[in-house]
Write an enzyme that holds these catalytic residues in place. Structure first.
Site: not given
Ligand code: PEP
Ligand code: MG
Length: 657
Positions: A307, A548, A572, A619
């Protein structure tokens, strides 16, 4: 005596809030009511006893009441037990100590936050909120209680009971005052409600008073009774009922402090410009501080999903959690410096290090000021390509910060945060409301909401994860969701219910097979038909997948024909392409998105998107890297999504391409 047997339909059973609401309802009748389940019984008027009964959804329970209004009581309580959504209000996040994970959870918790893997080194923790800070240390370490050993003579027992009752009243009053603070978030208010419920629990009070009458002084009686009840909760198998033990400890401590005439350290006393050093900081404690006066935060426990980490990011406060320091070292610190992007922490830094940090702070300030101009810019490359710079968010609390930073929508809303750190799965209505508010806050910009991406490395109430040797290669994300339609369908229905806003896009994590996309589409069709039958509105939306897994890269051409967009999860994708755990600092030098193998994978996905005529975004954490942004854009990426703090820099970077 009235007796009635019912099958419990309350979603996830009588945990936390439903239990306290059930008790409130029971208390509104004068008769005695007992509830029996699984061969054990408890008074329906004690939340503590009721929760320890562990009544689950689909259990058979027997209600027994005796007294004037017994029939009405049994009827009302039976209706409550048969209502799936009973108690389905905003649930309390774990309070105080449980709001953050134990230090041992650090690595696991970091899995959901795309933060840079810190290089190994004794003074690095989890990089939880970007930015450099240095300042006088403000030590926030609640002291150990010193409980007197004196016995209470029988003649003094009633006076001691009265002293306990006065301390109890003062404590609940102070909780209620804390709740009345302006600007307190709904979750924090729910935490306080849960604490008041525990403090005023009839069983707890009776236990303390019995112990005093047997000769214990009041602080000792409160501490012992609290420890016993907390111990019972710790023995429960449900992790979220276990976490309830923290509520009890927190309340016990507050009442004992009131009896001892002591008071815990408060962040309200922190001088401006301080770096808070602590074992952990609860949301409730942080809410007492003037956030703009905090230079930085260093905690020995906690992780990027704590948090406190979320609040720090939302308010632009540099933070390092899980800092590997002894408590004594932090308590003795005079000055503390930190780099929230690398996780570096310096206690009483040498002059050269201090100068380096101060230079970084000045540089960041100048950069921030120079980037203010980009807040309203919709960046284009010099040859005119418009690139959307969006925000990665995990909660509605982060909306204002993202808008202020100039986010052109949301490129990744991690719905995991709605499911974690709580005692029951969020209901469909609550999710629908959250997604709708998110969509409306950013309209007309797009809002990409990712379905639940959670695995065995993170417990979630209501989903049983078995131990897995390789949770990153295990039952997570869409794999788990497709096997748990009871979890997945309410989320899909909630997402569909938010689509009338017009800007919602649904993103699927961990796709490794075209069949998974087809299966989700089939479920979406089913949900749409249900909503139509129920007269609930839904609208058009785009469906996309995370790129990913290496499988998704190799199948990008086939997948692209089934979806409307791709979003590359570089965190990932890098770990799976390089076979290098994103949390293991020993392989950090392999876990590099700029590695030619990872760049080639991104190129392949981008080519497939281009050929299929769909858009592609990034992302993962690498989306914010100025050294990689030109590569992404050159390969046809039209959207980059990142933490709000990086948005200005990324916009500037695009305009220079
Ligand atoms: C990623 O794997 O790049 C991603 C954006 O997802 P997370 O970091 O939530 O696994
Ligand atoms: Mg991911």
């Amino acid at each position: 005596m009235i007796e009635r047997s019912v099958v419990v339909r309350v979603h996830e059973g009588l945990h936390a809030r439903p239990a306290t609401q059930f008790v409130k309802l029971a208390k509104s009748f004068t008769c005695e009511v007992e509830i029996r389940c699984n061969g054990r019984g408890a008074s329906a008027k004690s939340a503590v006893k009721l929760m320890l009964l562990g009544v689950k959804e689909n259990d058979e329970a027997v209600l027994r009441a005796e007294g004037e209004d017994a029939a009405e009581a049994v009827s009302a309580l039976a209706t409550f037990l048969q209502t799936p959504g009973a108690g389905d209000v905003e649930l309390a996040a774990p309070p105080a100590a449980s709001a953050t994970s134990a230090a041992g959870d650090v690595a696991a918790s970091a899995s959901l936050a795309p933060l840079p893997v810190p290089a190994p080194g004794p003074s690095r923790g989890v990089a939880a909120s970007e930015g450099t800070a240095i300042g006088p240390a403000f030590a926030f370490f609640p002291a150990a209680l010193r409980i007197p050993a004196d016995r209470v003579e029988p003649g003094d027992a009633e006076a001691e009971v009265a002293r306990y009752r006065a301390a109890l009243a003062a404590t609940t009053e102070s909780f209620r005052k804390a709740k009345a603070r302006p600007g307190l978030k709904r979750d924090d208010a729910a935490i306080i409600d849960a604490l008041v419920d525990v403090a005023e629990d009839a069983e707890f009070i009776a236990g303390v008073e019995r112990s005093i009458r047997e000769g214990s002084n009041a602080p000792a009686a409160v501490t012992r009774t609290g420890a016993e009840i907390a111990g019972s909760f710790e023995a429960m198998s449900d992790p979220y009922l276990r976490a309830r033990a923290e509520d009890i400890r927190s309340v016990t401590r507050s009442i004992a402090l009131a009896l001892l005439g002591e008071r815990d350290a408060s962040l309200a006393d922190m001088p401006p410009g301080s770096v808070i050093v602590a074992d952990e900081i609860a949301a409730l404690d942080l809410a007492k501080a003037t956030l703009k006066d905090i230079a930085g935060i260093v905690c020995r426990k906690g992780a990027a999903t704590s948090h406190v980490a979320i609040m720090a990011r939302a308010h632009g406060i540099p933070a390092v959690l899980g800092a590997p320091f002894a408590q004594e070292a932090l308590k003795a610190a005079r000055v503390v410096g930190l780099d929230g992007a690398s996780g570096e922490v310096l206690v009483d830094p040498m002059a050269a290090d201090e100068a380096r940090l101060r230079e970084a702070i000045a540089r960041e300030r100048t950069e921030r000021e120079s980037l203010i101009a980009y807040r309203t810019v919709e960046p284009r490359t010099r040859d005119g390509r418009r690139i959307e710079i969006a925000a990665n968010l995990g909660s509605l609390a982060e909306i204002d910060g993202a808008l202020e930073a100039g986010a052109m929508g949301v490129g990744l809303f991690r719905t995991e945060f709605l499911f974690m750190e709580r005692r029951a799965l969020p209901g469909e209505d609550e999710q629908a409301e959250t997604y709708r508010r998110l969509a409306e806050a950013f309209a007309p910009h797009p809002v990409v909401i990712r379905t639940l991406d959670i695995g065995g490395d993170k417990p979630v109430a209501g989903i049983d994860f078995e131990h897995e040797d390789n949770p990153f290669l295990g039952w997570r994300g869409v794999r788990m969701c497709l096997e748990r339609p009871d979890v997945f369908k309410p989320q899909l229905r909630a997402l569909l219910r938010a689509t009338p806003a017009g800007n919602v896009k649904i993103l699927l994590p961990m796709i490794a097979d075209v069949g998974e996309v087809d299966a989700v589409r089939a479920l979406l069709d089913e949900c749409r038909a249900e909503l139509d039958a129920e007269g609930l509105a839904h609208g058009a939306f785009e469906l996309g997948v995370m790129i990913e897994t290496p499988a998704a890269v190799f199948l990008a051409g086939a997948i692209a024909r089934e979806v409307d967009f791709f979003s590359v999860g570089t965190n990932d994708l890098t770990q799976y392409v390089m076979a290098a755990d994103r949390l293991n600092p020993r392989v950090a030098k392999l876990n590099r998105t700029e590695h030619p193998a990872v760049l080639e994978a991104i190129r392949m996905a981008a080519r497939a998107a281009r050929e299929a005529g769909i858009w592609i975004g990034v992302c993962g954490e690498a989306a914010a890297r100025p050294d990689l942004i030109p590569f992404f854009v050159e390969n046809g990426v039209t959207e980059l999504s990142m933490s709000p703090a990086s948005i200005g820099r990324a916009k500037k970077c695009v305009t220079e391409i």
